[in-house]
Design a protein around this motif. Structure first.
Motif: not given
Length: 125
Positions: A108, A80, A102, A86
């Motif tokens: 993401v 990140l 996260f 991701v």
């Protein structure tokens, strides 16, 4: 495309399965930690940590397969911070009550279901 797969030792076979699928499609794995034994000395931990940190830095896409341990989540943080693409996979729905904050950052992507569907979804096959 260069990829790195983070997960727990418990998912070693799933990581190998996914890696093989991606390698067959001519993608490059930046580091295969599944070939390691569990590190139990400071020298081995340093060596493996160095290799894994570099592998995350070298990848174009970072894949996290849940459940994952503390090392995988450290790698997620590195990915990140470096602005890597991701994708997070879980066979079950991710429970927000136990998930990392996260997992929900912008950029993401989360997926739950069958691993082959996840591989298709990330667009590398």
């Amino acid at each position: 495309m260069k990829f790195y797969i983070a997960s727990s030792f418990a998912n070693k076979q799933l990581v190998r399965y996914m890696s093989q699928k991606l390698i067959l499609k001519k993608h490059t794995q930046t580091y295969d930690w599944t070939k390691n034994q569990r590190a139990v000395t400071d020298v081995l931990l340093h060596s493996i940590g160095t290799l894994e940190k570099q592998a995350v830095a070298d990848c174009d896409i970072f894949l996290l397969l849940l459940p994952a341990g503390k090392g995988s989540h450290t790698e997620l943080g590195i990915a990140l911070a470096l602005g890597k693409k991701v994708h997070i996979y879980s066979p079950e729905n991710i429970d927000p009550a136990t998930a990392s904050a996260f997992y929900y950052l912008e950029g993401v992507e989360r997926f739950n279901g069958m691993i082959d569907d996840f591989i298709e979804t990330i667009g590398l096959v």
